[in-house]
Design a protein around this motif. Structure first.
Motif, mmCIF file in Angstrom:
data_model
loop_
_atom_site.group_PDB
_atom_site.id
_atom_site.type_symbol
_atom_site.label_atom_id
_atom_site.label_comp_id
_atom_site.label_asym_id
_atom_site.label_seq_id
_atom_site.Cartn_x
_atom_site.Cartn_y
_atom_site.Cartn_z
ATOM 1 N N ALA A 132 0.830 -1.210 0.000
ATOM 2 C CA ALA A 132 0.000 0.000 0.000
ATOM 3 C C ALA A 132 0.864 1.260 0.000
ATOM 4 O O ALA A 132 0.502 2.250 -0.638
ATOM 5 C CB ALA A 132 -0.930 -0.006 1.203
ATOM 6 N N ILE A 133 1.993 1.226 0.676
ATOM 7 C CA ILE A 133 2.896 2.377 0.692
ATOM 8 C C ILE A 133 3.393 2.674 -0.715
ATOM 9 O O ILE A 133 3.525 3.830 -1.119
ATOM 10 C CB ILE A 133 4.084 2.118 1.647
ATOM 11 C CG1 ILE A 133 3.587 2.033 3.081
ATOM 12 C CG2 ILE A 133 5.140 3.202 1.517
ATOM 13 C CD1 ILE A 133 4.629 1.536 4.052
ATOM 14 N N SER A 190 -0.479 7.007 2.693
ATOM 15 C CA SER A 190 0.789 6.353 2.371
ATOM 16 C C SER A 190 1.903 6.822 3.306
ATOM 17 O O SER A 190 2.727 6.020 3.755
ATOM 18 C CB SER A 190 1.169 6.639 0.920
ATOM 19 O OG SER A 190 2.407 6.082 0.604
ATOM 20 N N ALA A 191 1.922 8.097 3.643
ATOM 21 C CA ALA A 191 2.942 8.621 4.552
ATOM 22 C C ALA A 191 2.768 8.064 5.962
ATOM 23 O O ALA A 191 3.754 7.706 6.620
ATOM 24 C CB ALA A 191 2.875 10.147 4.579
ATOM 25 N N LEU A 229 1.351 5.199 6.773
ATOM 26 C CA LEU A 229 1.747 3.794 6.725
ATOM 27 C C LEU A 229 3.265 3.641 6.663
ATOM 28 O O LEU A 229 3.825 2.704 7.245
ATOM 29 C CB LEU A 229 1.097 3.105 5.529
ATOM 30 C CG LEU A 229 -0.402 2.874 5.619
ATOM 31 C CD1 LEU A 229 -0.930 2.288 4.318
ATOM 32 C CD2 LEU A 229 -0.751 1.990 6.787
ATOM 33 N N ALA A 230 3.945 4.563 5.981
ATOM 34 C CA ALA A 230 5.401 4.501 5.918
ATOM 35 C C ALA A 230 6.022 4.747 7.290
ATOM 36 O O ALA A 230 6.993 4.079 7.680
ATOM 37 C CB ALA A 230 5.924 5.521 4.913
ATOM 38 N N VAL A 231 5.462 5.677 8.048
ATOM 39 C CA VAL A 231 5.969 5.935 9.401
ATOM 40 C C VAL A 231 5.707 4.734 10.300
ATOM 41 O O VAL A 231 6.579 4.328 11.086
ATOM 42 C CB VAL A 231 5.341 7.227 9.969
ATOM 43 C CG1 VAL A 231 5.652 7.379 11.445
ATOM 44 C CG2 VAL A 231 5.831 8.431 9.198
ATOM 45 N N LEU A 232 4.523 4.137 10.187
ATOM 46 C CA LEU A 232 4.224 2.937 10.972
ATOM 47 C C LEU A 232 5.154 1.786 10.604
ATOM 48 O O LEU A 232 5.622 1.054 11.478
ATOM 49 C CB LEU A 232 2.774 2.517 10.768
ATOM 50 C CG LEU A 232 1.719 3.371 11.434
ATOM 51 C CD1 LEU A 232 0.330 2.913 11.027
ATOM 52 C CD2 LEU A 232 1.874 3.330 12.936
ATOM 53 N N ALA A 233 5.433 1.629 9.332
ATOM 54 C CA ALA A 233 6.345 0.564 8.901
ATOM 55 C C ALA A 233 7.762 0.832 9.405
ATOM 56 O O ALA A 233 8.487 -0.104 9.760
ATOM 57 C CB ALA A 233 6.350 0.453 7.380
ATOM 58 N N LEU A 234 8.144 2.087 9.455
ATOM 59 C CA LEU A 234 9.471 2.425 9.976
ATOM 60 C C LEU A 234 9.584 2.060 11.446
ATOM 61 O O LEU A 234 10.569 1.447 11.867
ATOM 62 C CB LEU A 234 9.750 3.916 9.792
ATOM 63 C CG LEU A 234 11.042 4.435 10.408
ATOM 64 C CD1 LEU A 234 12.245 3.862 9.660
ATOM 65 C CD2 LEU A 234 11.068 5.929 10.423
ATOM 66 N N PHE A 235 8.583 2.404 12.235
ATOM 67 C CA PHE A 235 8.667 2.139 13.671
ATOM 68 C C PHE A 235 8.455 0.671 14.019
ATOM 69 O O PHE A 235 9.056 0.175 14.956
ATOM 70 C CB PHE A 235 7.669 3.006 14.440
ATOM 71 C CG PHE A 235 8.114 4.440 14.556
ATOM 72 C CD1 PHE A 235 9.319 4.753 15.152
ATOM 73 C CD2 PHE A 235 7.335 5.453 14.052
ATOM 74 C CE1 PHE A 235 9.743 6.061 15.257
ATOM 75 C CE2 PHE A 235 7.747 6.768 14.151
ATOM 76 C CZ PHE A 235 8.956 7.075 14.748
#
Length: 67
Positions: free
Chosen positions: A4-5, A39-40, A42-48
């Motif tokens: 999704a990102i 998308s942003a 989700l990207a932060v969640l994926a990073l953490f």
């Protein structure tokens, strides 16, 4: 989530290209902004959850034909 990102900004661009004149500028602005913001987030969640944690890394194949 990782897919999704990658594909939400693509969907936003395709929506703006295909339906931009039909739906009007304000609707296109809202749809593309919401998809890019999602998308942003989700990207932060994926990073953490994956990038900064002590867990293992994961290789995700998006397209088999890309080498």
């Amino acid at each position: 989530m990782i897919e999704a990102i990658v594909f939400l900004p693509l969907l936003a661009a395709l929506y703006a290209f295909a339906f931009g004149r039909v739906s009007g500028p304000s609707a296109t602005l809202i749809v593309t902004t919401v998809l890019l913001a999602l998308s942003a987030v989700l990207a932060v969640l994926a990073l953490f959850t994956g990038g900064l944690s002590e867990g293992e890394t994961e290789l995700i194949t998006v397209a088999e034909w890309i080498v």
